[in-house]
Design a protein around this motif. Structure first.
Motif, PDB file in Angstrom:
ATOM      1  N   MET A 187       0.642  -1.147   0.083  1.00  0.00           N
ATOM      2  CA  MET A 187      -0.025   0.008  -0.126  1.00  0.00           C
ATOM      3  C   MET A 187       0.736   1.300   0.005  1.00  0.00           C
ATOM      4  N   GLY A 188       2.018   1.076   0.827  1.00  0.00           N
ATOM      5  CA  GLY A 188       2.714   2.430   0.942  1.00  0.00           C
ATOM      6  C   GLY A 188       3.388   2.845  -0.464  1.00  0.00           C
ATOM      7  N   TYR A 189       4.062   1.691  -0.917  1.00  0.00           N
ATOM      8  CA  TYR A 189       4.568   1.793  -2.336  1.00  0.00           C
ATOM      9  C   TYR A 189       3.656   2.403  -3.409  1.00  0.00           C
ATOM     10  N   ARG A 190       2.735   1.760  -3.434  1.00  0.00           N
ATOM     11  CA  ARG A 190       1.769   2.186  -4.268  1.00  0.00           C
ATOM     12  C   ARG A 190       1.469   3.630  -4.074  1.00  0.00           C
ATOM     13  N   GLN A 191       1.146   4.077  -3.016  1.00  0.00           N
ATOM     14  CA  GLN A 191       0.813   5.725  -2.824  1.00  0.00           C
ATOM     15  C   GLN A 191       1.871   6.462  -2.980  1.00  0.00           C
ATOM     16  N   ALA A 192       3.370   6.075  -2.415  1.00  0.00           N
ATOM     17  CA  ALA A 192       4.132   6.852  -2.682  1.00  0.00           C
ATOM     18  C   ALA A 192       4.956   7.081  -4.288  1.00  0.00           C
ATOM     19  N   VAL A 193       4.442   6.115  -5.057  1.00  0.00           N
ATOM     20  CA  VAL A 193       5.177   6.412  -6.459  1.00  0.00           C
ATOM     21  C   VAL A 193       3.918   7.066  -7.430  1.00  0.00           C
ATOM     22  N   THR A 194       2.881   7.129  -6.829  1.00  0.00           N
ATOM     23  CA  THR A 194       1.741   7.434  -7.539  1.00  0.00           C
ATOM     24  C   THR A 194       1.369   8.893  -7.438  1.00  0.00           C
ATOM     25  N   PRO A 195       1.116  10.000  -8.389  1.00  0.00           N
ATOM     26  CA  PRO A 195       1.009  11.143  -8.137  1.00  0.00           C
ATOM     27  C   PRO A 195      -0.409  11.504  -7.542  1.00  0.00           C
ATOM     28  N   ASP A 196      -0.586  12.357  -6.776  1.00  0.00           N
ATOM     29  CA  ASP A 196      -1.872  12.458  -6.108  1.00  0.00           C
ATOM     30  C   ASP A 196      -2.960  12.679  -6.659  1.00  0.00           C
ATOM     31  N   GLY A 197      -3.175  13.297  -8.102  1.00  0.00           N
ATOM     32  CA  GLY A 197      -4.061  13.799  -9.016  1.00  0.00           C
ATOM     33  C   GLY A 197      -4.635  12.518  -9.595  1.00  0.00           C
ATOM     34  N   ILE A 198      -3.951  11.381  -9.511  1.00  0.00           N
ATOM     35  CA  ILE A 198      -4.527  10.221 -10.325  1.00  0.00           C
ATOM     36  C   ILE A 198      -4.507   8.801  -9.245  1.00  0.00           C
ATOM     37  N   LEU A 199      -4.188   9.189  -8.013  1.00  0.00           N
ATOM     38  CA  LEU A 199      -4.188   8.178  -7.045  1.00  0.00           C
ATOM     39  C   LEU A 199      -5.579   7.277  -6.887  1.00  0.00           C
ATOM     40  N   GLY A 200      -6.597   8.453  -6.990  1.00  0.00           N
ATOM     41  CA  GLY A 200      -8.131   7.466  -6.725  1.00  0.00           C
ATOM     42  C   GLY A 200      -7.975   6.544  -8.106  1.00  0.00           C
ATOM     43  N   ARG A 201      -7.548   7.032  -9.108  1.00  0.00           N
ATOM     44  CA  ARG A 201      -7.919   6.134 -10.542  1.00  0.00           C
ATOM     45  C   ARG A 201      -7.157   5.051 -10.377  1.00  0.00           C
ATOM     46  N   VAL A 202      -5.760   5.280 -10.008  1.00  0.00           N
ATOM     47  CA  VAL A 202      -4.792   4.067 -10.035  1.00  0.00           C
ATOM     48  C   VAL A 202      -5.234   3.014  -8.767  1.00  0.00           C
ATOM     49  N   SER A 203      -5.472   3.509  -7.625  1.00  0.00           N
ATOM     50  CA  SER A 203      -5.943   2.733  -6.526  1.00  0.00           C
ATOM     51  C   SER A 203      -7.280   1.973  -7.091  1.00  0.00           C
ATOM     52  N   ALA A 204      -8.167   2.693  -7.577  1.00  0.00           N
ATOM     53  CA  ALA A 204      -9.465   1.935  -8.079  1.00  0.00           C
ATOM     54  C   ALA A 204      -9.157   1.007  -9.332  1.00  0.00           C
ATOM     55  N   THR A 205      -8.352   1.315 -10.179  1.00  0.00           N
ATOM     56  CA  THR A 205      -8.174   0.248 -11.031  1.00  0.00           C
ATOM     57  C   THR A 205      -7.384  -1.103 -10.733  1.00  0.00           C
ATOM     58  N   ILE A 206      -6.508  -0.945  -9.802  1.00  0.00           N
ATOM     59  CA  ILE A 206      -5.773  -2.013  -9.098  1.00  0.00           C
ATOM     60  C   ILE A 206      -6.715  -2.827  -8.369  1.00  0.00           C
ATOM     61  N   ARG A 207      -7.508  -2.089  -7.444  1.00  0.00           N
ATOM     62  CA  ARG A 207      -8.544  -2.663  -6.890  1.00  0.00           C
ATOM     63  C   ARG A 207      -9.607  -3.537  -7.678  1.00  0.00           C
ATOM     64  N   SER A 208     -10.179  -2.761  -8.748  1.00  0.00           N
ATOM     65  CA  SER A 208     -11.037  -3.467  -9.475  1.00  0.00           C
ATOM     66  C   SER A 208     -10.488  -4.873 -10.058  1.00  0.00           C
ATOM     67  N   ALA A 209      -9.398  -4.735 -10.644  1.00  0.00           N
ATOM     68  CA  ALA A 209      -8.760  -5.938 -11.033  1.00  0.00           C
ATOM     69  C   ALA A 209      -8.618  -6.737 -10.027  1.00  0.00           C
ATOM     70  N   ASN A 210      -8.185  -6.610  -8.862  1.00  0.00           N
ATOM     71  CA  ASN A 210      -8.007  -7.333  -7.695  1.00  0.00           C
ATOM     72  C   ASN A 210      -9.161  -8.220  -7.309  1.00  0.00           C
ATOM     73  N   ARG A 211     -10.481  -7.387  -7.206  1.00  0.00           N
ATOM     74  CA  ARG A 211     -11.615  -8.050  -6.892  1.00  0.00           C
ATOM     75  C   ARG A 211     -12.284  -8.763  -7.898  1.00  0.00           C
ATOM     76  N   SER A 212     -12.013  -8.388  -9.130  1.00  0.00           N
ATOM     77  CA  SER A 212     -12.363  -9.093 -10.240  1.00  0.00           C
ATOM     78  C   SER A 212     -11.937 -10.348 -10.359  1.00  0.00           C
ATOM     79  N   MET A 213     -10.545 -10.606 -10.112  1.00  0.00           N
ATOM     80  CA  MET A 213      -9.864 -11.822  -9.737  1.00  0.00           C
ATOM     81  C   MET A 213     -10.275 -12.544  -8.833  1.00  0.00           C
ATOM     82  N   ALA A 214     -10.719 -11.764  -7.583  1.00  0.00           N
ATOM     83  CA  ALA A 214     -11.029 -12.395  -6.398  1.00  0.00           C
ATOM     84  C   ALA A 214     -12.794 -13.293  -6.763  1.00  0.00           C
ATOM     85  N   ALA A 215     -13.378 -12.479  -7.346  1.00  0.00           N
ATOM     86  CA  ALA A 215     -14.574 -13.163  -7.772  1.00  0.00           C
ATOM     87  C   ALA A 215     -14.541 -14.317  -8.748  1.00  0.00           C
TER      88      ALA A 215
END
Length: 420
Positions: free
Chosen positions: A336-364
């Motif tokens: 979590m910390g590494y992802r937040q550190a390397v991602t600019p604030d302006g796109i952090l919501g989209r990057v987090s949601a993109t990764i989370r979306s794929a993660n949870r799709s794979m979980a399904a």
């Protein structure tokens, strides 16, 4: 400024801890509700587990774009209140004898849809509260309290399920989300007004988050490895519920103790996360953890295949859950910390949601595959498949540039509490 930022982090931290406690309780109550109260088939168990993750596939990118447009604090408040409503409906419908698998799936889809927005907002809000050089510490503290909640929550959950029944025990989780909503609403945090974020083409904004994730030298292979890990993890817990609650016929209390053991181990692992970061670095810590997951579940596959006594099987499950908890506690703050550190604030919501979306799709997908595999060939082969997929996730991470990744790879400075 520092004092107000510290207070903001404490409120965010407390809100996270309270909702984590309720979630840990539901982690016990929901499988008992599905397997024993509603008497679901293995495939239905997989469908119910998948229902919690499907919204990420549908709404993940959409949530990321809008979280970067909206005030993240407001998104968190409304998402927490909505999740409380979704959970409240489960016991209410059960009381009037209107709860079945199909209705439960609908409620979990509602809950999961709100969860998509909540996660994107929370991951994006934290770097506005603490400075980026303190993200590892902040994520570690949040994970430590999450682990503590997962220690007490499942044990209490098992007791409450035995005392009140699974449907009524879920009410505690609903209350925890209401408390979270109240705490977040009192949070003081500096967020740019929505108008200052700019309004561009929706598709273009979604592509920005996706492109940053897919083209990043280390974030891309980390994300792929995590996607595969989620397939294995969701399948593992689907098979675990069927194995423990149906074949071993453990009580809800013992089933809760399994998760409590994982919580204790996670707390220990989270406490060791800063030390492991100093010793190995973020990337190598994550890789070492990924290697440990198949090692944790391999003995369970052997136990299920050889048909040893129930007592030995239960001990094996406790060992697996303990090891899983340790490595998850060590790994998660770094990821979590590494992802937040390397991602600019302006796109952090989209990057987090993109990764989370794929993660949870794979979980399904993993949850469905776990239930289908048990129905088709049995528990033991299903656990073997879990071990193989965990191993694939470890190989993807191990043979990637992630080996050299560290939290010093920061994208930009940020405002907030620096932890001093």
């Amino acid at each position: 400024m520092v004092a107000s930022a510290r207070d903001a982090f404490r409120r965010l931290w407390a809100a996270s801890a309270i909702s984590s406690f309720g979630t840990a309780l539901t982690a016990v109550a929901l499988p008992v509700l599905v397997v024993q109260v509603l008497e679901a088939s293995p495939v239905q168990v997989g469908i119910v587990a998948a229902a919690q993750f499907v919204p990420y596939a549908v709404l993940g990118l959409i949530a990321g774009v809008y979280v970067d447009r909206w005030r993240r604090k407001r998104v968190l408040v409304w998402a927490s209140a909505g999740r409380a409503v979704a959970l409240c409906l489960i016991p209410l419908l059960w009381i009037i004898d209107a709860l079945d698998i199909s209705v439960l799936v609908v409620l979990l889809l509602m809950f999961g849809s709100l969860q998509v927005f909540a996660f994107a907002a929370s991951q994006s809000l934290l770097p506005r509260v603490v400075t980026r050089d303190r993200l590892l510490v902040a994520n570690t503290r949040i994970d430590q309290t999450d682990a503590a909640a997962q220690t007490a929550g499942p044990a209490l959950g098992g007791g409450l399920v035995g005392l009140l029944g699974a449907p009524l025990a879920i009410l505690v989780d609903a209350v925890s989300y209401l408390v979270e909503a109240v705490l977040i609403s009192t949070l003081r945090v500096d967020e740019p007004p929505p108008g200052e974020r700019g309004r561009r083409n929706f598709v273009h904004e979604a592509r920005e988050g996706l492109a940053w994730t897919c083209r990043h030298r280390t974030l891309a292979p980390l994300s792929v490895s995590t996607h595969v890990w989620f397939v294995a993890n969701a399948a593992a817990f689907t098979v675990l519920a069927l194995f423990a609650l149906r074949e071993l016929d453990v009580t809800p209390f013992v089933y809760g103790l399994l998760f409590a053991a994982a919580g204790i181990a996670m707390l220990a692992g989270a406490s060791a996360a800063p030390w492991s970061g100093r010793l190995l670095g973020a990337g190598r810590t994550i890789i070492a953890a990924r290697i440990a997951y198949p090692l944790a579940w391999a003995p369970v596959a052997v136990i299920a295949a050889t048909g040893v006594g129930d007592s030995i099987a239960i001990v094996g499950l406790f060992v697996a859950m303990t090891l899983q908890g340790i490595v998850a506690g060590i790994e998660n703050p770094h990821e979590m910390g590494y992802r937040q550190a390397v991602t600019p604030d302006g796109i952090l919501g989209r990057v987090s949601a993109t990764i989370r979306s794929a993660n949870r799709s794979m979980a399904a997908l993993g949850a469905l595959l776990g239930g289908i595999t048990v129905a088709a060939v049995g528990v033991a082969p299903a656990f073997v498949g879990v071990v193989v997929v965990f191993a694939i996730a470890a190989l993807i991470a191990g043979f990637s540039p992630l080996r050299s990744a560290n939290h010093d790879d920061s994208a930009e400075p940020s405002e907030g509490w620096n932890g001093t």
